[in-house]
Design a protein around this motif. Sequence first.
Motif, PDB file in Angstrom:
ATOM      1  N   ALA A  50      50.893  35.768  42.526  1.00 36.41           N
ATOM      2  CA  ALA A  50      49.699  34.924  42.549  1.00 36.41           C
ATOM      3  C   ALA A  50      49.166  34.748  43.966  1.00 36.41           C
ATOM      4  CB  ALA A  50      49.995  33.573  41.919  1.00 36.41           C
ATOM      5  N   ARG A  94      43.061  40.489  42.174  1.00 32.54           N
ATOM      6  CA  ARG A  94      42.046  39.506  41.769  1.00 32.54           C
ATOM      7  C   ARG A  94      41.909  38.466  42.876  1.00 32.54           C
ATOM      8  NH1 ARG A  94      42.161  34.446  39.472  1.00 32.54           N
ATOM      9  NH2 ARG A  94      44.434  34.433  39.442  1.00 32.54           N
ATOM     10  N   TYR A  99      37.980  35.643  37.374  1.00 32.46           N
ATOM     11  CA  TYR A  99      38.876  36.180  36.351  1.00 32.46           C
ATOM     12  C   TYR A  99      38.989  37.700  36.409  1.00 32.46           C
ATOM     13  CZ  TYR A  99      34.197  36.514  34.479  1.00 32.46           C
ATOM     14  OH  TYR A  99      32.861  36.749  34.343  1.00 32.46           O
ATOM     15  N   GLU A 100      38.068  38.351  37.078  1.00 34.26           N
ATOM     16  CA  GLU A 100      38.024  39.810  37.020  1.00 34.26           C
ATOM     17  C   GLU A 100      39.159  40.430  37.813  1.00 34.26           C
ATOM     18  OE1 GLU A 100      34.350  41.543  38.200  1.00 34.26           O
ATOM     19  OE2 GLU A 100      34.994  43.589  37.739  1.00 34.26           O
ATOM     20  N   GLN A 101      39.881  41.353  37.172  1.00 28.25           N
ATOM     21  CA  GLN A 101      40.916  42.110  37.849  1.00 28.25           C
ATOM     22  C   GLN A 101      40.378  43.506  38.147  1.00 28.25           C
ATOM     23  OE1 GLN A 101      44.817  42.006  36.104  1.00 28.25           O
ATOM     24  NE2 GLN A 101      44.794  39.785  35.839  1.00 28.25           N
ATOM     25  N   PHE A 103      41.404  47.320  39.110  1.00 24.43           N
ATOM     26  CA  PHE A 103      42.560  48.181  38.921  1.00 24.43           C
ATOM     27  C   PHE A 103      42.547  49.382  39.859  1.00 24.43           C
ATOM     28  CE2 PHE A 103      44.721  46.636  35.122  1.00 24.43           C
ATOM     29  CZ  PHE A 103      43.796  45.710  34.648  1.00 24.43           C
TER      30      PHE A 103
ATOM     31  N   PHE B  34      37.254  38.885  27.096  1.00 23.54           N
ATOM     32  CA  PHE B  34      36.525  39.892  27.854  1.00 23.54           C
ATOM     33  C   PHE B  34      36.589  41.228  27.129  1.00 23.54           C
ATOM     34  CE2 PHE B  34      36.539  37.033  31.407  1.00 23.54           C
ATOM     35  CZ  PHE B  34      37.744  36.369  31.307  1.00 23.54           C
ATOM     36  N   TYR B  36      36.879  45.187  28.452  1.00 24.37           N
ATOM     37  CA  TYR B  36      37.033  46.144  29.536  1.00 24.37           C
ATOM     38  C   TYR B  36      36.756  47.528  28.961  1.00 24.37           C
ATOM     39  CZ  TYR B  36      39.192  43.201  33.182  1.00 24.37           C
ATOM     40  OH  TYR B  36      39.428  42.272  34.170  1.00 24.37           O
ATOM     41  N   GLU B  43      41.215  54.140  35.258  1.00 26.37           N
ATOM     42  CA  GLU B  43      41.624  52.752  35.208  1.00 26.37           C
ATOM     43  C   GLU B  43      40.639  51.909  34.400  1.00 26.37           C
ATOM     44  OE1 GLU B  43      40.444  54.341  37.787  1.00 26.37           O
ATOM     45  OE2 GLU B  43      39.177  53.044  39.040  1.00 26.37           O
ATOM     46  N   PRO B  44      41.092  50.796  33.836  1.00 24.19           N
ATOM     47  CA  PRO B  44      40.183  49.888  33.129  1.00 24.19           C
ATOM     48  C   PRO B  44      39.229  49.213  34.116  1.00 24.19           C
ATOM     49  CG  PRO B  44      42.482  49.428  32.581  1.00 24.19           C
ATOM     50  CD  PRO B  44      42.491  50.336  33.755  1.00 24.19           C
ATOM     51  N   LEU B  46      36.089  45.986  34.118  1.00 25.71           N
ATOM     52  CA  LEU B  46      35.458  44.921  33.354  1.00 25.71           C
ATOM     53  C   LEU B  46      34.070  45.348  32.894  1.00 25.71           C
ATOM     54  CD1 LEU B  46      35.525  41.976  32.352  1.00 25.71           C
ATOM     55  CD2 LEU B  46      34.450  41.342  34.532  1.00 25.71           C
ATOM     56  N   TYR B  97      44.555  32.787  34.559  1.00 27.24           N
ATOM     57  CA  TYR B  97      43.985  34.106  34.793  1.00 27.24           C
ATOM     58  C   TYR B  97      45.029  35.138  35.196  1.00 27.24           C
ATOM     59  CZ  TYR B  97      39.367  31.927  34.729  1.00 27.24           C
ATOM     60  OH  TYR B  97      38.227  31.265  34.371  1.00 27.24           O
ATOM     61  N   ASN B  98      46.274  34.742  35.351  1.00 31.12           N
ATOM     62  CA  ASN B  98      47.312  35.686  35.747  1.00 31.12           C
ATOM     63  C   ASN B  98      47.944  36.415  34.571  1.00 31.12           C
ATOM     64  OD1 ASN B  98      47.275  35.362  38.591  1.00 31.12           O
ATOM     65  ND2 ASN B  98      48.339  33.410  38.355  1.00 31.12           N
TER      66      ASN B  98
END
Lengths: 112, 112
Positions: A50, A94, A99-101, A103, B34, B36, B43-44, B46, B97-98
């Motif tokens: 985190a 992130r 909230y967007e990750q 990759f 969401f 994706y 990779e994914p 958003l 969000y983790n």
Amino acid sequence: NAGVTQTPKFQVLKTGQSMTLQCAQDMNHNSMYWYRQDPGMGLRLIYYSASEGTTDKGEVPNGYNVSRLNKREFSLRLESAAPSQTSVYFCASRTGGSYEQYFGPGTRLTVT
Amino acid sequence: RKEVEQDPGPFNVPEGATVAFNCTYSNSASQSFFWYRQDCRKEPKLLMSVYSSGNEDGRFTAQLNRASQYISLLIRDSKLSDSATYLCVVIPFSGGYNKLIFGAGTRLAVHP
């Protein structure tokens, strides 16, 4: 600005061998993640960090260890690889409050 | 029962068609949702968030039905470039969000 980078892109290991997957991000993000993706299954969280200096287990942590080396880098180690760890591994990051990750391109690992 | 379930497809549609995917989730306390997009061997990324009131982004419309615990993605006027796997993602009540929960994905193939 490279985003999230991962090395290596491909790897073949024999059962019992060890290796470390490297991940780095240049977006100054606080949180970083390691996932695995297997056919017919969603991405599953292995470990996450985190913030710099903290790491926590995800859904499938057994057989893996992680190190948050600094804010940019988060590595995943397989101490004794098993065929069940054959998968595609994705690192993500992130920023706090979003909230967007994002990759990385993934590492395709095969354990024979 | 999986926490997030999707029809794996593939959905084979001609260019210009309208196609819709559904995704069901098991935890009624889930917070955020969401979609994706993941291109083949990539990779994914958003695509869009899903709000209670529904939201639209160009040709894409996402909707949430909390009573029936499903979210949907509608793609109008499909393009060849829409061919990809669409991942449904849910944030459970705990974990914030983790701890994203990913569905296994629905594959879309748009043909000329």
